[in-house]
Motif scaffolding. Structure first.
Motif, PDB file in Angstrom:
ATOM      1  N   LEU A  13      34.322   4.213 -55.019  1.00  0.00           N
ATOM      2  CA  LEU A  13      33.154   5.097 -55.098  1.00  0.00           C
ATOM      3  C   LEU A  13      31.858   4.318 -54.903  1.00  0.00           C
ATOM      4  CD1 LEU A  13      34.191   7.392 -58.071  1.00  0.00           C
ATOM      5  CD2 LEU A  13      34.065   8.020 -55.655  1.00  0.00           C
ATOM      6  N   GLN A  14      31.760   3.137 -55.492  1.00  0.00           N
ATOM      7  CA  GLN A  14      30.565   2.314 -55.340  1.00  0.00           C
ATOM      8  C   GLN A  14      30.382   1.894 -53.879  1.00  0.00           C
ATOM      9  OE1 GLN A  14      28.853   3.123 -57.986  1.00  0.00           O
ATOM     10  NE2 GLN A  14      28.148   1.041 -58.290  1.00  0.00           N
ATOM     11  N   ASN A  15      31.469   1.492 -53.227  1.00  0.00           N
ATOM     12  CA  ASN A  15      31.399   1.084 -51.821  1.00  0.00           C
ATOM     13  C   ASN A  15      30.989   2.253 -50.925  1.00  0.00           C
ATOM     14  OD1 ASN A  15      32.117  -1.534 -52.443  1.00  0.00           O
ATOM     15  ND2 ASN A  15      34.278  -1.226 -52.014  1.00  0.00           N
ATOM     16  N   LYS A  16      31.553   3.433 -51.174  1.00  0.00           N
ATOM     17  CA  LYS A  16      31.214   4.614 -50.374  1.00  0.00           C
ATOM     18  C   LYS A  16      29.752   4.993 -50.601  1.00  0.00           C
ATOM     19  CE  LYS A  16      32.169   7.828 -47.519  1.00  0.00           C
ATOM     20  NZ  LYS A  16      32.379   7.502 -46.106  1.00  0.00           N
ATOM     21  N   ARG A  17      29.311   4.920 -51.841  1.00  0.00           N
ATOM     22  CA  ARG A  17      27.913   5.230 -52.161  1.00  0.00           C
ATOM     23  C   ARG A  17      26.979   4.292 -51.408  1.00  0.00           C
ATOM     24  NH1 ARG A  17      24.237   3.524 -56.278  1.00  0.00           N
ATOM     25  NH2 ARG A  17      22.825   5.202 -56.850  1.00  0.00           N
ATOM     26  N   LYS A  18      27.321   3.005 -51.390  1.00  0.00           N
ATOM     27  CA  LYS A  18      26.502   2.022 -50.681  1.00  0.00           C
ATOM     28  C   LYS A  18      26.469   2.332 -49.182  1.00  0.00           C
ATOM     29  CE  LYS A  18      25.941  -2.949 -49.895  1.00  0.00           C
ATOM     30  NZ  LYS A  18      25.491  -2.756 -48.541  1.00  0.00           N
ATOM     31  N   GLU A  19      27.619   2.691 -48.602  1.00  0.00           N
ATOM     32  CA  GLU A  19      27.670   3.044 -47.172  1.00  0.00           C
ATOM     33  C   GLU A  19      26.747   4.222 -46.869  1.00  0.00           C
ATOM     34  OE1 GLU A  19      31.662   3.858 -45.879  1.00  0.00           O
ATOM     35  OE2 GLU A  19      32.402   1.934 -46.631  1.00  0.00           O
ATOM     36  N   ILE A  20      26.777   5.237 -47.717  1.00  0.00           N
ATOM     37  CA  ILE A  20      25.959   6.436 -47.505  1.00  0.00           C
ATOM     38  C   ILE A  20      24.477   6.088 -47.620  1.00  0.00           C
ATOM     39  CG2 ILE A  20      25.339   8.678 -48.493  1.00  0.00           C
ATOM     40  CD1 ILE A  20      28.358   8.965 -49.215  1.00  0.00           C
ATOM     41  N   ILE A  21      24.124   5.306 -48.640  1.00  0.00           N
ATOM     42  CA  ILE A  21      22.719   4.913 -48.818  1.00  0.00           C
ATOM     43  C   ILE A  21      22.252   4.070 -47.643  1.00  0.00           C
ATOM     44  CG2 ILE A  21      21.175   3.478 -50.218  1.00  0.00           C
ATOM     45  CD1 ILE A  21      22.784   4.493 -52.686  1.00  0.00           C
ATOM     46  N   ASP A  22      23.073   3.107 -47.219  1.00  0.00           N
ATOM     47  CA  ASP A  22      22.708   2.257 -46.084  1.00  0.00           C
ATOM     48  C   ASP A  22      22.516   3.077 -44.813  1.00  0.00           C
ATOM     49  OD1 ASP A  22      22.767   0.044 -47.720  1.00  0.00           O
ATOM     50  OD2 ASP A  22      24.687  -0.717 -46.974  1.00  0.00           O
ATOM     51  N   ALA A  23      23.405   4.039 -44.584  1.00  0.00           N
ATOM     52  CA  ALA A  23      23.280   4.890 -43.394  1.00  0.00           C
ATOM     53  C   ALA A  23      22.004   5.726 -43.471  1.00  0.00           C
ATOM     54  CB  ALA A  23      24.505   5.794 -43.262  1.00  0.00           C
ATOM     55  N   HIS A  24      21.685   6.216 -44.654  1.00  0.00           N
ATOM     56  CA  HIS A  24      20.467   7.013 -44.838  1.00  0.00           C
ATOM     57  C   HIS A  24      19.223   6.161 -44.561  1.00  0.00           C
ATOM     58  CE1 HIS A  24      17.963  10.240 -46.316  1.00  0.00           C
ATOM     59  NE2 HIS A  24      17.390   9.416 -47.171  1.00  0.00           N
ATOM     60  N   ILE A  25      19.224   4.945 -45.071  1.00  0.00           N
ATOM     61  CA  ILE A  25      18.098   4.034 -44.833  1.00  0.00           C
ATOM     62  C   ILE A  25      17.979   3.722 -43.343  1.00  0.00           C
ATOM     63  CG2 ILE A  25      17.262   1.674 -45.203  1.00  0.00           C
ATOM     64  CD1 ILE A  25      18.398   1.925 -48.087  1.00  0.00           C
ATOM     65  N   ASP A  26      19.104   3.449 -42.686  1.00  0.00           N
ATOM     66  CA  ASP A  26      19.092   3.186 -41.246  1.00  0.00           C
ATOM     67  C   ASP A  26      18.507   4.365 -40.476  1.00  0.00           C
ATOM     68  OD1 ASP A  26      20.175   0.685 -41.585  1.00  0.00           O
ATOM     69  OD2 ASP A  26      22.216   1.269 -41.005  1.00  0.00           O
ATOM     70  N   ASN A  27      18.908   5.579 -40.852  1.00  0.00           N
ATOM     71  CA  ASN A  27      18.386   6.773 -40.187  1.00  0.00           C
ATOM     72  C   ASN A  27      16.888   6.911 -40.396  1.00  0.00           C
ATOM     73  OD1 ASN A  27      20.838   7.578 -39.128  1.00  0.00           O
ATOM     74  ND2 ASN A  27      21.318   8.929 -40.846  1.00  0.00           N
ATOM     75  N   MET A  28      16.425   6.639 -41.601  1.00  0.00           N
ATOM     76  CA  MET A  28      15.001   6.730 -41.886  1.00  0.00           C
ATOM     77  C   MET A  28      14.218   5.701 -41.061  1.00  0.00           C
ATOM     78  SD  MET A  28      15.004   7.398 -46.042  1.00  0.00           S
ATOM     79  CE  MET A  28      13.615   6.359 -46.222  1.00  0.00           C
ATOM     80  N   LEU A  29      14.754   4.506 -40.951  1.00  0.00           N
ATOM     81  CA  LEU A  29      14.054   3.445 -40.199  1.00  0.00           C
ATOM     82  C   LEU A  29      14.042   3.717 -38.700  1.00  0.00           C
ATOM     83  CD1 LEU A  29      15.380   0.294 -42.092  1.00  0.00           C
ATOM     84  CD2 LEU A  29      13.101   1.321 -42.239  1.00  0.00           C
ATOM     85  N   THR A  30      15.133   4.258 -38.162  1.00  0.00           N
ATOM     86  CA  THR A  30      15.174   4.505 -36.712  1.00  0.00           C
ATOM     87  C   THR A  30      14.390   5.736 -36.312  1.00  0.00           C
ATOM     88  OG1 THR A  30      17.304   5.660 -36.943  1.00  0.00           O
ATOM     89  CG2 THR A  30      17.379   3.311 -36.394  1.00  0.00           C
ATOM     90  N   GLN A  31      14.234   6.699 -37.220  1.00  0.00           N
ATOM     91  CA  GLN A  31      13.450   7.878 -36.901  1.00  0.00           C
ATOM     92  C   GLN A  31      11.955   7.572 -36.899  1.00  0.00           C
ATOM     93  OE1 GLN A  31      14.560  10.967 -39.657  1.00  0.00           O
ATOM     94  NE2 GLN A  31      16.586  11.208 -38.768  1.00  0.00           N
ATOM     95  N   GLY A  32      11.575   6.522 -37.575  1.00  0.00           N
ATOM     96  CA  GLY A  32      10.155   6.175 -37.654  1.00  0.00           C
ATOM     97  C   GLY A  32       9.656   5.407 -36.443  1.00  0.00           C
ATOM     98  N   THR A  33      10.574   5.005 -35.553  1.00  0.00           N
ATOM     99  CA  THR A  33      10.126   4.227 -34.381  1.00  0.00           C
ATOM    100  C   THR A  33      10.149   5.045 -33.123  1.00  0.00           C
ATOM    101  OG1 THR A  33      12.365   3.380 -34.013  1.00  0.00           O
ATOM    102  CG2 THR A  33      10.876   2.046 -35.358  1.00  0.00           C
TER     103      THR A  33
END
Length: 58
Positions: free
Chosen positions: A38-58
């Motif tokens: 669960l911790q690993n999956k949570r980290k994957e989801i958070i990382d993907a969300h952060i990546d999406n936020m960073l790529t949408q801003g450029t």
């Protein structure tokens, strides 16, 4: 050294018109594996969300 012999996992789901609680008894090893998964999956989801936020801003 004493450790957890058994853990209880309670899953509570709630939808619009339906609510359900399910309880599972887990061994110590199962509890550790479930927590790590669960911790690993949570980290994957958070990382993907952060990546999406960073790529949408450029």
């Amino acid at each position: 050294m004493s450790g957890i012999q058994q853990s209880v996992f309670v899953l509570h789901t709630k939808e619009e018109n339906h609510e359900e609680t399910t309880t599972f008894a887990l061994t110590s090893e199962e509890a550790k594996l479930l927590f790590e998964t669960l911790q690993n999956k949570r980290k994957e989801i958070i990382d993907a969300h952060i990546d999406n936020m960073l790529t949408q801003g450029t």
